[in-house]
Design a protein around this motif. Sequence first.
Motif, mmCIF file in Angstrom:
data_model
loop_
_atom_site.group_PDB
_atom_site.id
_atom_site.type_symbol
_atom_site.label_atom_id
_atom_site.label_comp_id
_atom_site.label_asym_id
_atom_site.label_seq_id
_atom_site.Cartn_x
_atom_site.Cartn_y
_atom_site.Cartn_z
ATOM 1 N N UNK A 80 -5.723 4.111 -0.932
ATOM 2 C CA UNK A 80 -4.956 2.940 -0.506
ATOM 3 C C UNK A 80 -5.188 2.663 0.972
ATOM 4 N N UNK A 81 -5.503 1.424 1.280
ATOM 5 C CA UNK A 81 -5.764 1.056 2.662
ATOM 6 C C UNK A 81 -4.476 0.642 3.360
ATOM 7 N N UNK A 82 -4.305 1.159 4.571
ATOM 8 C CA UNK A 82 -3.156 0.847 5.415
ATOM 9 C C UNK A 82 -3.667 0.119 6.651
ATOM 10 N N UNK A 83 -2.998 -0.984 7.033
ATOM 11 C CA UNK A 83 -3.458 -1.660 8.235
ATOM 12 C C UNK A 83 -3.001 -3.094 8.343
ATOM 13 N N UNK A 84 -3.821 -3.910 8.990
ATOM 14 C CA UNK A 84 -3.524 -5.306 9.312
ATOM 15 C C UNK A 84 -3.110 -6.064 8.053
ATOM 16 N N UNK A 85 -1.889 -6.555 7.984
ATOM 17 C CA UNK A 85 -1.413 -7.215 6.771
ATOM 18 C C UNK A 85 -2.147 -8.513 6.441
ATOM 19 N N UNK A 86 -2.918 -9.030 7.378
ATOM 20 C CA UNK A 86 -3.680 -10.253 7.099
ATOM 21 C C UNK A 86 -4.921 -9.975 6.253
ATOM 22 N N UNK A 87 -5.326 -8.720 6.176
ATOM 23 C CA UNK A 87 -6.503 -8.323 5.406
ATOM 24 C C UNK A 87 -6.112 -8.227 3.928
ATOM 25 N N UNK A 88 -6.726 -9.001 3.048
ATOM 26 C CA UNK A 88 -6.341 -8.983 1.628
ATOM 27 C C UNK A 88 -6.591 -7.654 0.935
ATOM 28 N N UNK A 89 -7.381 -6.771 1.525
ATOM 29 C CA UNK A 89 -7.639 -5.459 0.926
ATOM 30 C C UNK A 89 -6.552 -4.435 1.275
ATOM 31 N N UNK A 90 -5.687 -4.772 2.206
ATOM 32 C CA UNK A 90 -4.632 -3.846 2.641
ATOM 33 C C UNK A 90 -3.526 -3.789 1.582
ATOM 34 N N UNK A 91 -3.087 -2.574 1.284
ATOM 35 C CA UNK A 91 -2.009 -2.382 0.315
ATOM 36 C C UNK A 91 -0.703 -1.957 0.981
ATOM 37 N N UNK A 92 -0.781 -1.360 2.165
ATOM 38 C CA UNK A 92 0.425 -0.922 2.870
ATOM 39 C C UNK A 92 0.342 -1.404 4.316
ATOM 40 N N UNK A 93 1.310 -2.209 4.699
ATOM 41 C CA UNK A 93 1.349 -2.731 6.064
ATOM 42 C C UNK A 93 2.257 -1.891 6.939
#
Length: 472
Positions: free
Chosen positions: A305-318
């Motif tokens: 699960x990718x965590x990071x910039x909420x603007x990135x559509x691949x991110x699952x946890x902001x």
Amino acid sequence: MRNVEQFYINGEFIEPRGTERLDLINPATEEKIGSVRLGNAEDVAAAVKAAKKAFPELAQTSKAERVDMLLSLRDAVTANPEELIDAMTEEYGAPSYFTAFSVQNTASVFEVMAETVENYDFDRTGGRSAIRMLPRGVLAAITPWNSNFGFIATKLAHAIGSGSPLVIKPAEQSAIQTEVLVKRLHKAGLPAGVLNVVNGTGPVVGAALTSNPDVATISFTGSSQAAKIIQRAAIDGMKRVILELGGKAPTVLLPDADLDKAIPIALMSGFANSGQACVAGTRILAPRSRMAEICEKLKIETEKLRVGDPRDPEIRIGPLASQAQWERIQSYIRLGLDEGAVLLTGGEGRPKGLERGWFARPTIFTNVTNNMRVAREEIFGPVLCVLSYEDENEAVEIANDSDYGLQAYVLGIDADRATRLAERLIAGRVVVNGAPHDPRAPFGGFKQSGIGREIGAFGLDGLLEPRAVLTP
């Protein structure tokens, strides 16, 4: 920089009487993005006065008039969804999949209530008596920060559906989102006084609202601790209360579960909205016979699960919503270790490569027993616990051994078996095998997860009183 300087009272954007300010922070960057003027008791009094004045006319509106208002609100929300998405992303930091759902759901709430009003029996009979379901008066609402648009829409939809003018105190940390949404709702052309919005803190604005003698009903969404304060304040005036509170949802993995399908569903049930959800499935109940492979799969899938910039559509946890929330999560991770739980993945601190922003590492504990605080208290972040069970009876016992009863999840190949187990769980909603969101299902919980229900006819029932007219 966006400074929120006005409240919405009696159909107008006006300058508040309160003078205190709160800084608004982007949780992904920790940068100040604006501020909000906070209201006081005078602002609350003005808002309640406007709502009280609007009540007689609103209470007499027909079904068709209420439906028209609700559909106008729906259309106002759908006119420019990107504006709402952008505000929610910047101020709250939710991942894009959740912001898109939230805006869609905000519009859906009004449409579902329009359907409900059309089909609701406001006029009934009991014996030989004529019964009419009537609104009580002014509805006061207090809502949290983790899904601001949806909460405001839900309270307003129920207010209009029941014929009750609304005064709402949204979370003050969400003031930019509130302003963007309310300006949109204003375009729906509601009569003056039907919707009134006052930003402010719970101890000031919330307290003034719940103690105001002209408020008939209080609808609160938030923590069980705050709800107890509100209930005490409501007692003197015998105000009715509707409480949608916290949860500690179990996710029961049945022995026949297909882990390739079930584990991703279980993880998103727990980590959706960055774990900041009352419905989060934070207790994963696994059969002891399959514990090793379940834990291995949970670890592998969580670390994808990718965590990071909420603007990135691949991110699952902001990011978490605030520094205070981030520190709360860190304290619970330390607590779990102190209680003897074992880290399967995650732990304290930020994920690698994220030096700024209130990002937490997705964390899963194993060797957890149901008497540990991390298994009993609502953590409200990306922290899950794995508990073992021997058979289905023990799974049900563990799942129901909780102070909460808001939502639960069951995952297994045999759908009939999963449904039978679901029917034994004490929860307001039980989601079987990742069933999609149902916007027409009643929402609310057992035990300390709340009082009453929202959505549909169940939601209207809680805002109306039956009047019986007996004739010779």
